[in-house]
Write a protein that holds these residues in place. Structure first.
Motif, PDB file in Angstrom:
ATOM      1  N   HIS A  27       0.828  -1.208   0.000  1.00  0.00           N
ATOM      2  CA  HIS A  27       0.000   0.000   0.000  1.00  0.00           C
ATOM      3  C   HIS A  27       0.869   1.267   0.000  1.00  0.00           C
ATOM      4  O   HIS A  27       0.635   2.193  -0.784  1.00  0.00           O
ATOM      5  CB  HIS A  27      -0.908  -0.031   1.239  1.00  0.00           C
ATOM      6  CG  HIS A  27      -2.067   0.909   1.177  1.00  0.00           C
ATOM      7  ND1 HIS A  27      -2.993   1.013   2.184  1.00  0.00           N
ATOM      8  CD2 HIS A  27      -2.446   1.802   0.234  1.00  0.00           C
ATOM      9  CE1 HIS A  27      -3.888   1.912   1.851  1.00  0.00           C
ATOM     10  NE2 HIS A  27      -3.583   2.425   0.677  1.00  0.00           N
ATOM     11  N   HIS A  78      -3.029   9.658   1.158  1.00  0.00           N
ATOM     12  CA  HIS A  78      -2.254   8.566   1.753  1.00  0.00           C
ATOM     13  C   HIS A  78      -1.291   9.076   2.822  1.00  0.00           C
ATOM     14  O   HIS A  78      -1.141   8.455   3.871  1.00  0.00           O
ATOM     15  CB  HIS A  78      -1.524   7.756   0.670  1.00  0.00           C
ATOM     16  CG  HIS A  78      -2.440   6.804  -0.039  1.00  0.00           C
ATOM     17  ND1 HIS A  78      -3.141   7.145  -1.157  1.00  0.00           N
ATOM     18  CD2 HIS A  78      -2.793   5.527   0.256  1.00  0.00           C
ATOM     19  CE1 HIS A  78      -3.898   6.117  -1.538  1.00  0.00           C
ATOM     20  NE2 HIS A  78      -3.698   5.120  -0.696  1.00  0.00           N
ATOM     21  N   TRP A 126     -12.795   7.128   0.812  1.00  0.00           N
ATOM     22  CA  TRP A 126     -12.187   7.472   2.090  1.00  0.00           C
ATOM     23  C   TRP A 126     -13.267   7.844   3.095  1.00  0.00           C
ATOM     24  O   TRP A 126     -14.251   8.502   2.729  1.00  0.00           O
ATOM     25  CB  TRP A 126     -11.256   8.684   1.897  1.00  0.00           C
ATOM     26  CG  TRP A 126     -10.151   8.437   0.911  1.00  0.00           C
ATOM     27  CD1 TRP A 126     -10.212   8.557  -0.452  1.00  0.00           C
ATOM     28  CD2 TRP A 126      -8.813   8.014   1.213  1.00  0.00           C
ATOM     29  NE1 TRP A 126      -9.005   8.236  -1.004  1.00  0.00           N
ATOM     30  CE2 TRP A 126      -8.124   7.903  -0.012  1.00  0.00           C
ATOM     31  CE3 TRP A 126      -8.128   7.730   2.407  1.00  0.00           C
ATOM     32  CZ2 TRP A 126      -6.783   7.513  -0.091  1.00  0.00           C
ATOM     33  CZ3 TRP A 126      -6.808   7.352   2.331  1.00  0.00           C
ATOM     34  CH2 TRP A 126      -6.144   7.244   1.106  1.00  0.00           C
ATOM     35  N   ASP A 160      -8.673   4.829   4.844  1.00  0.00           N
ATOM     36  CA  ASP A 160      -8.747   4.456   3.422  1.00  0.00           C
ATOM     37  C   ASP A 160      -9.714   3.284   3.280  1.00  0.00           C
ATOM     38  O   ASP A 160      -9.548   2.263   3.964  1.00  0.00           O
ATOM     39  CB  ASP A 160      -7.325   4.052   2.971  1.00  0.00           C
ATOM     40  CG  ASP A 160      -7.188   3.847   1.472  1.00  0.00           C
ATOM     41  OD1 ASP A 160      -8.202   3.627   0.793  1.00  0.00           O
ATOM     42  OD2 ASP A 160      -6.021   3.882   1.002  1.00  0.00           O
ATOM     43  N   TRP A 162     -10.447   2.038   0.097  1.00  0.00           N
ATOM     44  CA  TRP A 162     -10.175   1.321  -1.161  1.00  0.00           C
ATOM     45  C   TRP A 162      -9.861  -0.145  -0.819  1.00  0.00           C
ATOM     46  O   TRP A 162      -9.249  -0.433   0.214  1.00  0.00           O
ATOM     47  CB  TRP A 162      -8.947   1.920  -1.858  1.00  0.00           C
ATOM     48  CG  TRP A 162      -9.171   3.216  -2.565  1.00  0.00           C
ATOM     49  CD1 TRP A 162      -9.632   4.391  -2.032  1.00  0.00           C
ATOM     50  CD2 TRP A 162      -8.921   3.487  -3.948  1.00  0.00           C
ATOM     51  NE1 TRP A 162      -9.677   5.363  -2.995  1.00  0.00           N
ATOM     52  CE2 TRP A 162      -9.240   4.833  -4.177  1.00  0.00           C
ATOM     53  CE3 TRP A 162      -8.441   2.712  -5.006  1.00  0.00           C
ATOM     54  CZ2 TRP A 162      -9.112   5.432  -5.435  1.00  0.00           C
ATOM     55  CZ3 TRP A 162      -8.308   3.307  -6.255  1.00  0.00           C
ATOM     56  CH2 TRP A 162      -8.658   4.657  -6.464  1.00  0.00           C
ATOM     57  N   HIS A 164      -7.594  -1.971  -1.871  1.00  0.00           N
ATOM     58  CA  HIS A 164      -6.162  -2.251  -1.715  1.00  0.00           C
ATOM     59  C   HIS A 164      -5.697  -2.028  -0.265  1.00  0.00           C
ATOM     60  O   HIS A 164      -4.631  -2.478   0.105  1.00  0.00           O
ATOM     61  CB  HIS A 164      -5.312  -1.464  -2.721  1.00  0.00           C
ATOM     62  CG  HIS A 164      -5.305   0.029  -2.545  1.00  0.00           C
ATOM     63  ND1 HIS A 164      -5.398   0.911  -3.606  1.00  0.00           N
ATOM     64  CD2 HIS A 164      -5.202   0.809  -1.440  1.00  0.00           C
ATOM     65  CE1 HIS A 164      -5.340   2.158  -3.156  1.00  0.00           C
ATOM     66  NE2 HIS A 164      -5.225   2.122  -1.847  1.00  0.00           N
TER      67      HIS A 164
END
Ligand code: MN3
Length: 204
Positions: A27, A78, A126, A160, A162, A164
């Motif tokens: 990540h 991020h 998010w 986060d 997402w 991933h």
């Protein structure tokens, strides 16, 4: 001068088992790095080449450059996400604790709402705790969406959502990831963001 990959503020296995070293490796080392590399490639030899990331985000939005906005906002989000988490258990205090008590009753109840909104968010995005002045709210943004690009809302914390961020550890169980990540939230970081009155800035 180029946008830098924000170093993780803790060791690669510091968040395990909630978030594994393997997930952080991919990540941070692959996804986040990719967004940073894309931004630097796009702004090289342009007037934005030495600009702070916040300026790149604002310029991309103003110019309607969706690709640059997405990469720049993802780089910022991020960096903010890594700082929103900590292996050291913390709790809100001071003015932020008061605001949480009056809006949500307790930090636990706030986290319940954050988890619920994150689980309910359709697709990638998010889940944020934000402040408008002293008013707290929980919002979700799609894809690279960032509250910096959304009026006066000042990000305090983010998770986060997402795939991933959790698929290696949790497969499709976003709720298990959010529940574990909510226990890692860095309330000292949130307090700094709440009392500063200005948005956090991406490390240059
Ligand atoms: Mn991510």
């Amino acid at each position: 001068m180029a946008i830098k990959l924000t170093p993780l503020p803790y060791g690669p296995d510091a968040l395990a088992p909630a978030i594994s070293a393997e997930t952080l490796h991919v990540h941070h080392g692959k996804h986040h790095r990719h967004y940073v590399d894309e931004v630097n490639a796009a702004i090289a030899d342009s007037p934005l080449a030495s600009a702070p990331l916040e300026t790149v985000i604002a310029a991309a939005r103003e110019q309607g450059d969706t690709r640059l906005f997405n990469n720049a906002a993802q780089a910022w989000n991020h960096g903010f996400y890594w700082h929103s988490l900590t292996p050291n258990r913390s709790a809100p205090d001071g003015a932020l604790a008061e605001a949480i008590a009056s809006t949500y009753g307790s930090a636990e109840k706030l986290c319940d709402v954050l988890i619920e909104q994150g689980v309910g968010h359709f697709g990638s995005g998010w889940a944020w705790l934000v402040a408008d002045g002293k008013d707290l709210s929980i919002v979700t943004t799609h894809d690279a969406g960032c509250p910096l690009a959304d009026g006066n809302k000042r990000p305090l914390l983010v998770i986060d959502v997402w795939e991933h961020a959790y698929y290696l550890d949790r497969k499709n169980d976003r709720k298990a990831y959010l529940t574990a990540a909510a226990r890692l939230l860095d309330w000292n970081f949130a307090s700094e963001n709440f009392s500063r009155g200005e948005p956090w800035t991406y490390p240059s």
